[in-house]
Scaffold this motif. Structure first.
Motif, PDB file in Angstrom:
ATOM      1  N   LEU A  94       0.829  -1.203   0.000  1.00 35.30           N
ATOM      2  CA  LEU A  94       0.000   0.000   0.000  1.00 35.30           C
ATOM      3  C   LEU A  94       0.866   1.256   0.000  1.00 35.30           C
ATOM      4  CD1 LEU A  94      -2.827   1.269   0.121  1.00 35.30           C
ATOM      5  CD2 LEU A  94      -2.730   0.989   2.613  1.00 35.30           C
ATOM      6  N   GLN A  95       1.879   1.274   0.824  1.00 34.37           N
ATOM      7  CA  GLN A  95       2.782   2.421   0.869  1.00 34.37           C
ATOM      8  C   GLN A  95       3.503   2.601  -0.471  1.00 34.37           C
ATOM      9  OE1 GLN A  95       4.760   0.849   4.367  1.00 34.37           O
ATOM     10  NE2 GLN A  95       4.212   2.692   5.524  1.00 34.37           N
ATOM     11  N   GLU A  96       3.954   1.507  -1.065  1.00 33.47           N
ATOM     12  CA  GLU A  96       4.612   1.587  -2.370  1.00 33.47           C
ATOM     13  C   GLU A  96       3.663   2.134  -3.427  1.00 33.47           C
ATOM     14  OE1 GLU A  96       6.137  -2.258  -3.400  1.00 33.47           O
ATOM     15  OE2 GLU A  96       7.886  -2.056  -2.073  1.00 33.47           O
ATOM     16  N   ALA A  97       2.405   1.702  -3.391  1.00 34.09           N
ATOM     17  CA  ALA A  97       1.428   2.179  -4.365  1.00 34.09           C
ATOM     18  C   ALA A  97       1.183   3.674  -4.193  1.00 34.09           C
ATOM     19  CB  ALA A  97       0.126   1.390  -4.238  1.00 34.09           C
ATOM     20  N   PHE A  98       1.131   4.157  -2.952  1.00 34.72           N
ATOM     21  CA  PHE A  98       0.979   5.598  -2.721  1.00 34.72           C
ATOM     22  C   PHE A  98       2.175   6.342  -3.306  1.00 34.72           C
ATOM     23  CE2 PHE A  98      -2.720   5.009  -0.301  1.00 34.72           C
ATOM     24  CZ  PHE A  98      -3.212   6.231   0.134  1.00 34.72           C
ATOM     25  N   TRP A  99       3.356   5.799  -3.109  1.00 31.83           N
ATOM     26  CA  TRP A  99       4.583   6.411  -3.637  1.00 31.83           C
ATOM     27  C   TRP A  99       4.552   6.434  -5.168  1.00 31.83           C
ATOM     28  CZ3 TRP A  99       9.003   8.577  -1.518  1.00 31.83           C
ATOM     29  CH2 TRP A  99      10.087   8.721  -2.374  1.00 31.83           C
ATOM     30  N   ASP A 100       4.280   5.278  -5.760  1.00 29.05           N
ATOM     31  CA  ASP A 100       4.326   5.147  -7.220  1.00 29.05           C
ATOM     32  C   ASP A 100       3.241   5.948  -7.938  1.00 29.05           C
ATOM     33  OD1 ASP A 100       6.484   3.447  -6.914  1.00 29.05           O
ATOM     34  OD2 ASP A 100       5.294   1.611  -7.165  1.00 29.05           O
ATOM     35  N   ASN A 101       2.089   6.107  -7.304  1.00 24.91           N
ATOM     36  CA  ASN A 101       0.950   6.775  -7.944  1.00 24.91           C
ATOM     37  C   ASN A 101       0.738   8.208  -7.452  1.00 24.91           C
ATOM     38  OD1 ASN A 101      -0.381   4.566  -9.630  1.00 24.91           O
ATOM     39  ND2 ASN A 101      -0.095   3.565  -7.658  1.00 24.91           N
ATOM     40  N   HIS A 102       1.705   8.727  -6.734  1.00 25.73           N
ATOM     41  CA  HIS A 102       1.624  10.102  -6.224  1.00 25.73           C
ATOM     42  C   HIS A 102       0.369  10.317  -5.387  1.00 25.73           C
ATOM     43  CE1 HIS A 102       4.960  10.796  -8.887  1.00 25.73           C
ATOM     44  NE2 HIS A 102       4.244  10.298  -9.873  1.00 25.73           N
ATOM     45  N   GLY A 103       0.094   9.362  -4.486  1.00 25.88           N
ATOM     46  CA  GLY A 103      -1.084   9.418  -3.634  1.00 25.88           C
ATOM     47  C   GLY A 103      -0.916  10.313  -2.430  1.00 25.88           C
ATOM     48  N   LEU A 104       0.155  11.066  -2.401  1.00 31.25           N
ATOM     49  CA  LEU A 104       0.358  12.001  -1.297  1.00 31.25           C
ATOM     50  C   LEU A 104       1.049  13.240  -1.823  1.00 31.25           C
ATOM     51  CD1 LEU A 104       3.626  11.694   0.213  1.00 31.25           C
ATOM     52  CD2 LEU A 104       2.738   9.442  -0.338  1.00 31.25           C
ATOM     53  N   GLN A 105       0.792  14.329  -1.159  1.00 26.90           N
ATOM     54  CA  GLN A 105       1.511  15.559  -1.479  1.00 26.90           C
ATOM     55  C   GLN A 105       2.161  16.076  -0.205  1.00 26.90           C
ATOM     56  OE1 GLN A 105      -0.688  18.374  -3.889  1.00 26.90           O
ATOM     57  NE2 GLN A 105      -1.129  16.821  -5.394  1.00 26.90           N
ATOM     58  N   CYS A 106       1.421  16.777   0.613  1.00 28.52           N
ATOM     59  CA  CYS A 106       2.051  17.287   1.834  1.00 28.52           C
ATOM     60  C   CYS A 106       2.282  16.158   2.834  1.00 28.52           C
ATOM     61  CB  CYS A 106       1.230  18.414   2.450  1.00 28.52           C
ATOM     62  SG  CYS A 106      -0.161  17.891   3.480  1.00 28.52           S
ATOM     63  N   GLY A 107       1.474  15.094   2.756  1.00 26.53           N
ATOM     64  CA  GLY A 107       1.663  13.933   3.609  1.00 26.53           C
ATOM     65  C   GLY A 107       0.943  13.985   4.940  1.00 26.53           C
ATOM     66  N   PHE A 108       0.284  15.074   5.258  1.00 27.20           N
ATOM     67  CA  PHE A 108      -0.347  15.175   6.577  1.00 27.20           C
ATOM     68  C   PHE A 108      -1.474  14.163   6.751  1.00 27.20           C
ATOM     69  CE2 PHE A 108      -2.875  16.805  10.020  1.00 27.20           C
ATOM     70  CZ  PHE A 108      -1.904  17.094  10.955  1.00 27.20           C
ATOM     71  N   CYS A 109      -2.285  13.985   5.730  1.00 30.08           N
ATOM     72  CA  CYS A 109      -3.412  13.048   5.826  1.00 30.08           C
ATOM     73  C   CYS A 109      -2.993  11.609   5.579  1.00 30.08           C
ATOM     74  CB  CYS A 109      -4.516  13.437   4.840  1.00 30.08           C
ATOM     75  SG  CYS A 109      -4.077  13.134   3.097  1.00 30.08           S
ATOM     76  N   THR A 110      -1.808  11.411   5.026  1.00 27.23           N
ATOM     77  CA  THR A 110      -1.391  10.098   4.538  1.00 27.23           C
ATOM     78  C   THR A 110      -1.445   8.993   5.594  1.00 27.23           C
ATOM     79  OG1 THR A 110      -0.021  11.180   2.873  1.00 27.23           O
ATOM     80  CG2 THR A 110       0.426   8.855   3.306  1.00 27.23           C
ATOM     81  N   PRO A 111      -0.975   9.194   6.827  1.00 25.97           N
ATOM     82  CA  PRO A 111      -1.071   8.097   7.797  1.00 25.97           C
ATOM     83  C   PRO A 111      -2.511   7.623   8.005  1.00 25.97           C
ATOM     84  CG  PRO A 111       0.444   9.753   8.601  1.00 25.97           C
ATOM     85  CD  PRO A 111      -0.232  10.338   7.381  1.00 25.97           C
ATOM     86  N   GLY A 112      -3.437   8.547   8.132  1.00 24.38           N
ATOM     87  CA  GLY A 112      -4.832   8.163   8.307  1.00 24.38           C
ATOM     88  C   GLY A 112      -5.403   7.474   7.085  1.00 24.38           C
ATOM     89  N   MET A 113      -5.036   7.963   5.899  1.00 27.89           N
ATOM     90  CA  MET A 113      -5.474   7.325   4.657  1.00 27.89           C
ATOM     91  C   MET A 113      -4.942   5.895   4.579  1.00 27.89           C
ATOM     92  SD  MET A 113      -7.229   9.346   2.554  1.00 27.89           S
ATOM     93  CE  MET A 113      -7.564  11.088   2.320  1.00 27.89           C
ATOM     94  N   LEU A 114      -3.674   5.721   4.895  1.00 27.03           N
ATOM     95  CA  LEU A 114      -3.068   4.393   4.840  1.00 27.03           C
ATOM     96  C   LEU A 114      -3.726   3.428   5.822  1.00 27.03           C
ATOM     97  CD1 LEU A 114       0.704   5.383   4.546  1.00 27.03           C
ATOM     98  CD2 LEU A 114      -0.675   4.246   2.783  1.00 27.03           C
ATOM     99  N   MET A 115      -4.018   3.906   7.020  1.00 22.71           N
ATOM    100  CA  MET A 115      -4.618   3.026   8.020  1.00 22.71           C
ATOM    101  C   MET A 115      -6.048   2.660   7.637  1.00 22.71           C
ATOM    102  SD  MET A 115      -1.951   2.628   9.691  1.00 22.71           S
ATOM    103  CE  MET A 115      -2.652   1.370  10.750  1.00 22.71           C
ATOM    104  N   THR A 116      -6.800   3.623   7.135  1.00 23.92           N
ATOM    105  CA  THR A 116      -8.169   3.356   6.701  1.00 23.92           C
ATOM    106  C   THR A 116      -8.174   2.385   5.528  1.00 23.92           C
ATOM    107  OG1 THR A 116      -8.861   5.549   7.460  1.00 23.92           O
ATOM    108  CG2 THR A 116     -10.315   4.438   5.892  1.00 23.92           C
TER     109      THR A 116
END
Length: 162
Positions: A94-116
């Motif tokens: 999941l983390q790799e997919a976020f990295w590869d697909n630009h699923g984050l920008q500032c990253g603030f919401c990313t931990p919650g998105m990843l956990m959900t």
């Protein structure tokens, strides 16, 4: 009741495979316990009202808002934070997919998105885009517009299925 009469309570939780114990005031949030007592700062605090989803963690495998839960309520629980997703310094699918697909920008919401999304993919290994959007609807992002996040989760699902 003033602070001197509140007292403390013992809390013991297993977080990302490690046991953390300590005394804390009954009013200490789980988010603050994780950040300040456990040193796990990946759980972000945004609104502190349970609305934004930045503090989402897994408690006994189910998503929960760490800002709304008291540390004493988690006593005996098994908790996974964003720090627990990777293993041995390697990103998970999941983390790799976020990295590869630009699923984050500032990253603030990313931990919650990843956990959900982790909970979603555990329950449904083949979600469609509508299911991903519905699942993530309680997590706010002010940067990405969500398309890259949805693409990331769908890509991760494909990767995890092999």
């Amino acid at each position: 009741m003033n602070e001197d009469t509140i007292g403390t309570m013992a809390v013991s939780v297993t977080v990302n495979g490690h046991v953390y114990t300590g005394d804390c005031e009954p009013r200490l949030t789980l988010a603050d316990f994780l950040r300040h007592r456990c040193g796990l700062t990946g759980t972000h605090l945004g609104c502190e009202h349970g609305v934004c989803g930045a503090c989402t963690i897994l408690v006994d495998g189910r998503s929960a808002r760490a800002c709304l839960m008291l540390a004493v309520q988690a006593d005996g629980a098994t908790i996974t934070t964003v720090e627990g997703l990777s293993g041995g310094g390697e990103l998970n699918s999941l983390q790799e997919a976020f990295w590869d697909n630009h699923g984050l920008q500032c990253g603030f919401c990313t931990p919650g998105m990843l956990m959900t999304a982790t909970e979603l993919l555990d329950e449904n290994p083949e979600p469609d885009a509508a299911e991903v959007r519905e699942c993530l609807s309680g997590n706010l992002c002010r940067c990405t517009g969500y398309d890259a996040i949805v693409t990331s989760v769908l890509d991760a699902a494909r990767r995890m299925r092999g």
